[in-house]
Scaffold this active site. Structure first.
Site, short mmCIF file in Angstrom:
data_model
loop_
_atom_site.label_atom_id
_atom_site.label_comp_id
_atom_site.label_asym_id
_atom_site.label_seq_id
_atom_site.Cartn_x
_atom_site.Cartn_y
_atom_site.Cartn_z
CD GLU A 52 46.86 41.18 49.18
OE1 GLU A 52 46.40 40.02 49.09
OE2 GLU A 52 46.22 42.15 49.57
CD GLU A 61 41.26 34.39 51.19
OE1 GLU A 61 42.20 34.20 50.39
OE2 GLU A 61 40.81 35.51 51.48
N GLY A 71 43.88 33.92 40.05
CA GLY A 71 44.16 35.06 39.18
C GLY A 71 45.61 35.49 39.26
N GLY A 72 46.12 35.63 40.48
CA GLY A 72 47.51 36.06 40.68
C GLY A 72 48.50 35.09 40.07
CB CYS A 88 43.43 40.35 51.22
SG CYS A 88 43.86 42.08 51.37
CE LYS A 105 41.87 42.70 33.43
NZ LYS A 105 40.43 42.87 33.75
N GLY A 159 44.05 40.24 44.36
CA GLY A 159 42.88 39.42 44.04
C GLY A 159 43.08 37.98 44.47
CB SER A 160 41.40 34.94 43.31
OG SER A 160 41.75 34.87 41.94
#
Lengths: 485, 485
Positions: A230, A358, A210-211, A267, A149, A206-207
């Site tokens: 991650e 973060e 989202g994860g 990250c 995606k 990503g965030s």
């Protein structure tokens, strides 16, 4: 410009990926490695065109993007080499003992690919963690097909790279559905991909939000599947005074560069610095702030990230006891983002969980402890991290073994006198860490060991030699390392 | 006789385990291995007393229990050897290249233990998958502390084995809280253990419903943790006619023994046999049924299991098209369980998911296919399995590569001309399989590779040699295998 895949298109893509998997899983390690090397070549052959696309879509500078493409090619080639070397198969063989009571059978173990893998392109690595990036390379090496995606922030770049992969598949006369490229700005595309019955694993960078959405969808399936998300971290840096006294200027320059590298959009960006109150620390803070003030403002990847940086850094700045150490005139805005150094006492930090979160961007919070024991309490209070760094003399490191023991439980990589940014692509790299840095601390998303994410062990008992996978045949035709028992 | 641990006792146990972990994780591989060997000795030193306890609590015969204890000791000793050999640490080292642009740092990777592990004793292996069983041995080898919940069906046996472990810890002057033993007949004890913040992983062998309860609790935590639940399977056996024609009697005897071994109470029990309609198959069915009729009835582990066997086998018998091939007078009852062979056509099997479910006990369902292509459809319809077996000539195996390809996607171990029961404890063993056989197909619960379940990788960057873990020191003082780059 690009339309989201419909639910029917997702279903069709996963079905085709599943069919392609039936063929692709049988390919030899050599075939997969050759495919990956050709993808690297085709990526290079895209020339300046794809760099220009990526510059326009991501606001990242040409030099960085060219380096990132080179890194992506290096990943493909080095994982191809690892794929062929076959150490990741972890082959072991137990020979038969027919005279034992009961007789011991002949048992041989290798790895088999999980099935179709859904990979989500990341926003901050348009090449290295997107379309032909690390997750795709690892999945192909393992013998999995990939449904990618595209990240909606760089769909054209993604489309262009996908064409390079399609060309490589054609060159090797492999089914085109080994790699399928979809667009999806809406969450519903991701949800449909993760929940599809044919999907057997998910890769994401990503965030946290989202994860975790992907992780929760995957665990709620009738058949739960692994999600390798991650999700970044604050990458704490522990500063000791003897070292700071000796090297304040060097360390300040290293960290000013690390905090602002790529407008802080890594990250492994060092988001929290932890020191013990002393003149050496205060001199270091001054040096660091003045160097950060000298760094030009930068444009972030997209408006969403810039807005989040503005909001999150403003929220951090207004927490109790937080001081702004960099020039207060340089406030972040949606248009351009300036670097930000904040400071707070450990006691304020320990009682305010907002400060543990973060702030994605070029911002770092200096936590000032009264003494080493308060520093340990701060270390204990932190969640799982990708990395932790220690800036110290060897003597100081030796004196603080208890702190080191706490740090070991909290991260995937420990750095001595260095910066966490700049993740080396090599076998010994662990890019992963305890939750919430990742959803599965037992695997890495950088380095050839990342291939292991997309395979599982399988044993063959008393099998005829000629029907065994090549890596298990008695003559060892692939010449790989095997454990014999 | 034994009271369930209260919620406060669970909290206290996990807190103590967490404190003990801080010390135990630092022990050398040699110390952990020595502890494990002493546990094996102390288990032996329990003599006949513990065998008598287990006979009374589990209804298993003396010979089986003595063998199982010997197997448990073998596990402890062979995993201790593997722990010391250190292959499971998967050590790799990337040396520094200071002249490269940018300079490459020195990076070294090893494994670090996850933290306190909760292990659930299993009902069907009072020694090998309970108190000092495989999960405990693997967790200790990895450097994790263990909190063991005794299975309520054999609490006295468990208590007795726990005392042997306590004695071994004392001998090695290790903290007693490295291993904590709790009782809990109620689900709430298990729930509190899995949800406790200090728990970092879970080991379980048992039913699908039990395993999934633990898995769901673990995924719903603020910090999700890995659950290694081995939940059994129906272990399909594919029968080919040429082989049956040649060896009907031998294969029938092998399978009559395998289906009824330990009153069918093994997770590798062959619950579904799949053949192609032919005189050879019908002769085999007759042979198998008559041999199963000759097996004496047995008493199951506890009343709950016997009752479930009665209910589930009765339910299977009454499904559309199902015929009873063994003597219909020998119906299972709560008191004694007789072996049961059922048969059904593939078309009835394919449309009835109830027939795909495991009947835990000495029952097997023969699925009769019209031809090889119907056999493939049956194979495709099955869920993830621990094992699949193929009874065939080499020529038949060669002819049915597509079936083999389907089977590979569905199981953790493929057996050629053998039975799935009798899981060899060795490095090459994969005891695990795609969901729902286990909750994590990427790991094994038998063999020394099971140690990897309870550890995660960690990298050290530019670390002073003397402060590195021994396995990463330049001189390689432990003499283990390492990958150098």
């Amino acid at each position: 410009m690009f339309k989201d895949a419909t639910l029917l298109e997702v279903e069709d893509a996963m079905h085709r990926s599943c069919n392609a998997f039936k063929l692709f899983k049988k390919t030899s390690l050599a075939t997969r490695a050759a495919l990956m090397r050709t993808i690297a070549k085709e990526l290079e052959a895209l020339g300046d065109h794809v760099i220009e696309l990526a510059m326009r879509e991501t606001h990242l500078p040409e030099g960085r993007l060219k380096n990132e493409r080179a890194r992506t090619m290096h990943q493909l080639v080095s994982y191809a080499n690892a794929c062929e070397r076959g150490d990741w198969l972890n082959v072991s063989m137990c020979s038969a003992s027919p005279d034992r009571v009961p007789p011991r059978p002949d048992i041989r173990k290798t790895m088999t690919p999980l099935g179709p893998v859904v990979v989500f392109g990341s926003s901050n690595f348009p090449f290295a963690y997107s379309t032909a990036g690390g997750d795709t390379a690892c999945a192909l090496a393992a013998g999995c097909t990939v449904v990618l995606k595209a990240h909606p922030a760089h769909p054209e770049t993604s489309e262009c790279v996908a064409q390079a992969i399609a060309k490589a598949l054609e060159i090797h006369r492999l089914p085109k559905d080994v790699f399928i490229h979809l667009h999806g700005a809406s969450f519903s595309v991701g949800e449909a991909l993760v929940k599809n019955q044919h999907t057997k694993a998910v890769g994401f960078t990503g965030s946290y939000s989202g994860g975790m959405a992907l992780f929760n969808w995957a665990q709620q399936r009738k058949e739960p599947i692994p999600v390798f998300a991650e999700m970044g971290s604050v990458n704490p840096v522990y500063l000791f005074n003897e070292k700071l006294s000796a090297d304040a200027v060097t360390v300040a320059q290293q960290y000013a560069d690390s905090i602002t590298l790529g407008v802080g959009q890594f990250c492994t960006n060092p988001g929290i610095l932890i020191g013990i109150d002393s003149p050496a620390l205060h001199r270091f803070i001054e040096e660091l702030a003045s160097r950060m003030n000298a760094i030009p403002e930068g444009k972030m990847l997209h408006d969403g990230i810039a807005k989040a940086y503005e909001q999150r850094s403003s929220r951090a700045m207004t927490q109790k006891g937080v001081k702004v150490m960099t020039d207060p005139g340089r406030k972040p805005s949606a248009k351009s983002c300036s670097a930000l150094l904040l400071s707070v006492t450990a006691s304020s930090f320990l009682e305010n969980s907002i400060l543990h979160e973060e702030v994605f961007g070029p911002c770092s919070l200096l936590v000032i402890c009264n003494d080493a024991s308060e520093m340990k309490r701060v270390a204990e209070s932190l969640e799982g991290q990708l990395t932790s760094s220690v800036i110290a003399t060897e003597g100081e490191l030796k004196q603080h073994q208890e702190l080191l023991s706490i740090i070991q439980c909290k991260c995937g990589r420990i750095i001595f006198n260095g910066v966490p940014t700049g993740v080396e692509v090599c076998q010994a790299m662990q890019h992963g860490g305890p939750f919430p840095a990742t959803t599965d601390s037992r695997f890495t998303s950088v380095g050839p060991d990342g291939i292991r994410r997309f395979a599982r062990p399988i044993s063959y008992q008393n099998f005829p030699d000629e029907l065994l996978p090549d890596e298990l045949k008695s003559a060892n035709p692939l010449g790989i390392n095997r454990t014999l028992e």
